[in-house]
Design a protein around this motif. Structure first.
Motif, PDB file in Angstrom:
ATOM      1  N   THR A 583       0.838  -1.193   0.000  1.00 20.64           N
ATOM      2  CA  THR A 583       0.000   0.000   0.000  1.00 20.64           C
ATOM      3  C   THR A 583       0.876   1.247   0.000  1.00 20.64           C
ATOM      4  O   THR A 583       2.012   1.234   0.499  1.00 20.64           O
ATOM      5  CB  THR A 583      -0.946   0.013   1.225  1.00 20.64           C
ATOM      6  OG1 THR A 583      -1.873   1.086   1.100  1.00 20.64           O
ATOM      7  CG2 THR A 583      -0.185   0.152   2.531  1.00 20.64           C
ATOM      8  N   SER A 613      -2.838  -1.683  -3.065  1.00 21.31           N
ATOM      9  CA  SER A 613      -3.730  -0.525  -3.085  1.00 21.31           C
ATOM     10  C   SER A 613      -2.927   0.769  -2.966  1.00 21.31           C
ATOM     11  O   SER A 613      -1.820   0.792  -2.419  1.00 21.31           O
ATOM     12  CB  SER A 613      -4.739  -0.610  -1.928  1.00 21.31           C
ATOM     13  OG  SER A 613      -4.070  -0.571  -0.680  1.00 21.31           O
ATOM     14  N   ASN A 614      -3.497   1.835  -3.528  1.00 21.40           N
ATOM     15  CA  ASN A 614      -2.973   3.196  -3.357  1.00 21.40           C
ATOM     16  C   ASN A 614      -1.490   3.305  -3.713  1.00 21.40           C
ATOM     17  O   ASN A 614      -0.723   4.006  -3.031  1.00 21.40           O
ATOM     18  CB  ASN A 614      -3.208   3.688  -1.919  1.00 21.40           C
ATOM     19  CG  ASN A 614      -4.663   3.650  -1.528  1.00 21.40           C
ATOM     20  OD1 ASN A 614      -5.516   4.203  -2.213  1.00 21.40           O
ATOM     21  ND2 ASN A 614      -4.964   2.963  -0.433  1.00 21.40           N
ATOM     22  N   SER A 615      -1.078   2.625  -4.758  1.00 19.23           N
ATOM     23  CA  SER A 615       0.328   2.611  -5.142  1.00 19.23           C
ATOM     24  C   SER A 615       0.492   3.032  -6.600  1.00 19.23           C
ATOM     25  O   SER A 615      -0.461   3.023  -7.378  1.00 19.23           O
ATOM     26  CB  SER A 615       0.923   1.216  -4.911  1.00 19.23           C
ATOM     27  OG  SER A 615       0.927   0.894  -3.527  1.00 19.23           O
ATOM     28  N   GLN A 616       1.747   3.383  -6.946  1.00 14.84           N
ATOM     29  CA  GLN A 616       2.062   3.850  -8.293  1.00 14.84           C
ATOM     30  C   GLN A 616       3.131   2.953  -8.906  1.00 14.84           C
ATOM     31  O   GLN A 616       4.147   2.656  -8.267  1.00 14.84           O
ATOM     32  CB  GLN A 616       2.580   5.288  -8.248  1.00 14.84           C
ATOM     33  CG  GLN A 616       1.623   6.286  -7.619  1.00 14.84           C
ATOM     34  CD  GLN A 616       2.262   7.658  -7.437  1.00 14.84           C
ATOM     35  OE1 GLN A 616       2.928   8.164  -8.350  1.00 14.84           O
ATOM     36  NE2 GLN A 616       2.066   8.254  -6.270  1.00 14.84           N
ATOM     37  N   LEU A 644      -6.577  -5.454  -6.732  1.00 20.29           N
ATOM     38  CA  LEU A 644      -5.881  -4.230  -7.110  1.00 20.29           C
ATOM     39  C   LEU A 644      -6.869  -3.084  -7.005  1.00 20.29           C
ATOM     40  O   LEU A 644      -7.862  -3.041  -7.742  1.00 20.29           O
ATOM     41  CB  LEU A 644      -5.342  -4.335  -8.542  1.00 20.29           C
ATOM     42  CG  LEU A 644      -4.452  -5.544  -8.867  1.00 20.29           C
ATOM     43  CD1 LEU A 644      -4.089  -5.552 -10.348  1.00 20.29           C
ATOM     44  CD2 LEU A 644      -3.204  -5.546  -8.002  1.00 20.29           C
ATOM     45  N   ASN A 647      -4.915   2.159  -7.731  1.00 20.69           N
ATOM     46  CA  ASN A 647      -3.509   2.279  -8.112  1.00 20.69           C
ATOM     47  C   ASN A 647      -3.378   3.030  -9.435  1.00 20.69           C
ATOM     48  O   ASN A 647      -4.338   3.152 -10.201  1.00 20.69           O
ATOM     49  CB  ASN A 647      -2.875   0.892  -8.257  1.00 20.69           C
ATOM     50  CG  ASN A 647      -2.984   0.065  -7.002  1.00 20.69           C
ATOM     51  OD1 ASN A 647      -2.357   0.359  -6.000  1.00 20.69           O
ATOM     52  ND2 ASN A 647      -3.815  -0.986  -7.054  1.00 20.69           N
ATOM     53  N   ASN A 678      -8.725   1.898 -10.534  1.00 24.04           N
ATOM     54  CA  ASN A 678      -7.347   2.105 -10.962  1.00 24.04           C
ATOM     55  C   ASN A 678      -7.292   2.944 -12.237  1.00 24.04           C
ATOM     56  O   ASN A 678      -8.277   3.056 -12.970  1.00 24.04           O
ATOM     57  CB  ASN A 678      -6.672   0.753 -11.231  1.00 24.04           C
ATOM     58  CG  ASN A 678      -6.705  -0.164 -10.028  1.00 24.04           C
ATOM     59  OD1 ASN A 678      -5.948   0.005  -9.084  1.00 24.04           O
ATOM     60  ND2 ASN A 678      -7.601  -1.154 -10.061  1.00 24.04           N
TER      61      ASN A 678
END
Length: 763
Positions: A583, A613-616, A644, A647, A678
């Motif tokens: 995350t 989650s909440n990632s790049q 997922l 993101n 996403n």
């Protein structure tokens, strides 16, 4: 002095002596000859076994007995069984390549623990030496088998096989079977093992992890080959705790068995009457607590009686639903589905079941609908009617049942046989729900039903521990960016610990082996920048689970070679299931060479869940999640859940995910894939992307792809196989991106996916 009373030659004394001798001759030998034979080595054990007599006890010295294949072959009597036990129960550990075979009459084994190894044969415990040398009137009690699994998860063995007749398996503790094969099997493969009258009672069947393939039953009675043979096995007062191996928790494949007074707690799957006739399912309790895929009872074959059972909070559907009555195959072969005829289903409580499936499995082959069956005095409590009718159910007679939902929408004869009332439910002292109105006490399970308690099963001396270590349940270890400090912290950390990374640049010179549950967390989000010099940064191994929080990972210092990955499992042959969570993190510049992936699963590796989650993710030359190694089409797959959410994926040459489950087997629930909220930009268009997709899902059972934005990306490709897969692709925006492609590889006709409310536009 008169000594006449001490005259040993008197007739009176002679008569007394003769009576004493006669009494001694008639007294069972146990009181005269029984011996405790204490042994300290395998050689001493074999010598003691040669000398045992009825009533004797062989006692194994406390300690670890390595590679001990125990043959317990002797003949006791009903009044004087021969025992094999531990010096102290729980203190005798059989490890390595150890097992136990019983053969003879009136034998009893107790107090042993099997762990830290696996059986070298087909069974850990077998009630026979050979096909002709069986155990009868014998008992295994207070024995533990704990994670004693073959290292190859697809190498099959059983933990306990009951052969012979009149044997008992009770108060044992079975937990953590991870490889293919039934935990406990009743075998009927010879006349001397049929009509066996075994008793399986008061055992603790602890958590069995999701297997990810067929072959994960907890208990099986018989096989299809002998399914028209009666077993007369009694299974009672056992506790099935999160037994999640596959869709069948108990698989009954023989006749005249009684399954009663057992508790099924949050177990994914069902008690399945798969083969065999005339079984009785009585007074069992199924508690799902809303856990996904928790099921109840599945009815197949003739003359089954299902009475006084309590089922609550079960979410399963199809073959794993809260209650299922199957369609059969006309003139079925012995290993397919025999028609339901003369089922008697009465006085059961069906409380908040999401699905009750009738004539389930109806298709061109399974076209024999249920016949001559009765459902009487059952209680149905649910916000709405839970019934799904797959075929003609006129052969099911509903009479005097009670519900709290409107029945007008049901078929006429169902509505006539299910009376709708306003019902207030109240939980009784036994923990179960009942109508508070005394006028309704005739419906559903009896208030006298006493659920078997977890603490009343298994042994008193072996703990019923939780099967997994929670993330962030241990201590916090502060780590700075000094050379090798992170690697050192990984080695000394304990399961559940948090490695808290201070701000700085971390250049990792070795692969970090993850063989316990660990969390890598940045003290300040994205201020701990990690690069790595080896082909992978993390390798998840047996007993490992990995959580990443707030990290910044770059591939700038990685080897200039194809096939790198940030995270990988062992390349082949993991035994234990793992978890991966990530995350609020950034991953970039995985492009020093082609095919630089983020996450790469090996063959025979299985994740309970992968949750990101909440990632790049940006500038990556390979795939992100490679979960497609099980291409031998045996119904095996690499993850139960891929989630997922929220993101950002930017400039990814490969696929975001490739998930594969092949074969025709229908005994598993997964894989599940959820992709929501996403943003995909320039994804899946690399020339080495063999999938040709931004997402490639083959044989996935449940897919949810919703509220995503796809910009200048490759298509979503979904291939349906067996098992009535459910695919939902809705409320997505596709800009310069092809529409989703769904293909039915088994079912003839239009695909069954729900594709709605998407916006497709070309700029």
């Amino acid at each position: 002095m008169n000594h006449s009373n001490n005259n040993t030659s008197s007739p009176r004394h002679w008569l007394f002596t003769q009576l004493l001798v006669l009494l001694m001759l008639c007294t069972p030998s146990i009181y005269v000859q029984a011996k405790d034979r204490f042994v300290t080595t395998q050689t001493e054990y074999k010598q003691a076994l040669k000398l045992v007599e009825p009533g004797d006890k062989i006692i194994l010295k406390n300690g670890t007995w390595q590679d001990f294949e125990v043959l317990f072959m002797a003949t006791g009597t009903a009044n004087a069984p021969i025992e094999l036990t531990a010096e102290t129960k729980g203190k005798v550990i059989l490890s390595g390549q150890s097992n136990l075979k019983l053969a003879g009459e009136y034998l009893q084994v107790s107090g042993l623990v099997f762990k830290n190894g696996s059986t070298p044969s087909n069974e850990v415990i077998a009630f026979r030496k050979s096909k002709t040398q069986l155990a009868n009137h014998s008992r295994v009690t207070e024995v533990v088998i704990d994670n004693y699994s073959n290292l190859d998860r697809q190498e099959s063995d059983y933990w306990v096989s009951l052969y012979g007749q009149n044997n008992r398996l009770d108060h044992n503790h079975f937990v953590g079977k991870r490889n293919v094969g039934v935990t406990v099997a009743v075998r009927l493969d010879s006349e001397n093992s049929q009509q066996n009258h075994h008793r399986i009672d008061h055992n603790y069947f602890g958590p069995r992890p999701i297997l990810g393939s067929n072959g994960g039953e907890t208990l099986r009675i018989g096989t299809s080959h002998y399914s028209l043979t009666d077993s007369f096995t009694v299974v009672e007062n056992n506790y099935f705790d999160r037994c999640d191996g596959e869709v069948e928790i108990i698989s009954v494949k023989s006749g005249k068995n009684r399954i009663q007074n057992n508790v099924f707690y949050e177990s994914r799957g069902t008690l399945t009457l798969r083969h065999g006739n005339g079984n009785i399912i009585d007074s069992n309790v199924f508690l799902g607590n809303g856990v996904e895929h928790t099921g109840g009872i599945r009815v197949i074959n003739r003359d089954q009686t299902i009475t006084n059972n309590y089922l609550e909070g079960l979410t399963g559907n199809r073959f794993g639903s809260g209650f299922t009555i199957m369609n059969g195959v006309p003139n079925s072969s012995i290993n397919r589905y025999h028609q339901v005829v003369n089922a008697n289903i009465n006085h059961n409580s069906f409380i908040n079941l999401e699905h009750i499936e009738l004539a389930a499995g109806s298709d061109s082959e399974r076209s024999a609908v249920p016949l001559d069956s009765k459902l009487n005095h059952n209680l149905f409590i649910s916000p709405t009617a839970p019934f799904t009718l797959h075929d003609d159910i006129s052969g099911l007679s509903f009479n005097d049942n009670l519900s709290n939902f409107a029945t007008k929408t049901l078929s006429p004869f169902m509505a006539k046989g299910i009376r709708s009332q306003d019902i207030t439910m109240k939980r009784a002292a036994n923990g179960l729900l009942y109508p508070s109105d005394a006028n309704f006490t005739a419906y559903g399970a009896s208030k006298k039903l006493t659920p078997t308690l977890k603490q009343d099963t298994g042994t008193l001396w072996y703990p019923k521990a939780e099967p997994t270590v929670a993330f962030q349940s241990g201590n916090t270890i502060n780590v700075s960016a000094n050379d090798d400090e992170l690697a050192s912290a990984v080695e000394r950390a304990k399961p559940g610990d948090i490695l808290l990374l201070s701000d700085g640049k971390y250049n990792i010179s070795r692969i970090l082996a993850i063989n316990k549950t660990l969390t890598f967390k940045a003290a300040n989000a994205h201020q701990a920048m990690i690069s790595f010099e080896r082909p992978s940064l993390f390798e998840i191994q047996d007993n490992g689970s990995l959580q990443l929080d707030g990290l910044f990972i770059t591939g700038l210092n990685s080897p200039d070679a194809a096939g790198n990955s940030v995270v990988r499992t062992r390349k082949w042959g993991m035994l234990t299931n793992y978890r991966f969570e990530m995350t609020n993190s950034i991953v970039e510049q995985l492009n020093v060479n082609h095919s630089f992936h983020f996450f790469d699963s090996g063959s025979r590796a299985f994740a309970d869940s992968i949750n990101v989650s909440n990632s790049q993710f940006r500038h990556i030359s390979g795939d992100l999640f490679r979960l497609d190694k099980e291409t031998d089409d045996l119904g095996i797959y690499n993850t139960e859940y891929l989630i997922l959410d929220n993101n950002q994926f930017d400039d990814i040459e490969g696929a975001i995910a490739s998930v594969y489950r092949g074969g025709s087997d229908e005994s598993t629930f997964g894989p599940h894939v959820s992709v929501t909220n996403n943003e995909f930009t320039k994804v899946g268009q690399g020339k080495r992307n063999k999938t040709g997709a931004s997402l490639k899902l083959h044989g996935v059972q449940m897919s949810q792809i919703e509220h995503n934005k796809f910009n200048n990306s490759a298509a979503i490709i979904v291939e349906h196989t067996v098992g009535e897969p459910q695919t939902r692709i809705t409320h997505n925006q596709f800009t310069d991106t092809p529409s989703p492609q769904v293909t039915e590889l088994v079912v003839i006709g239009k695909h069954t996916a729900d594709i709605n409310n998407n916006k497709v536009q070309k700029l």
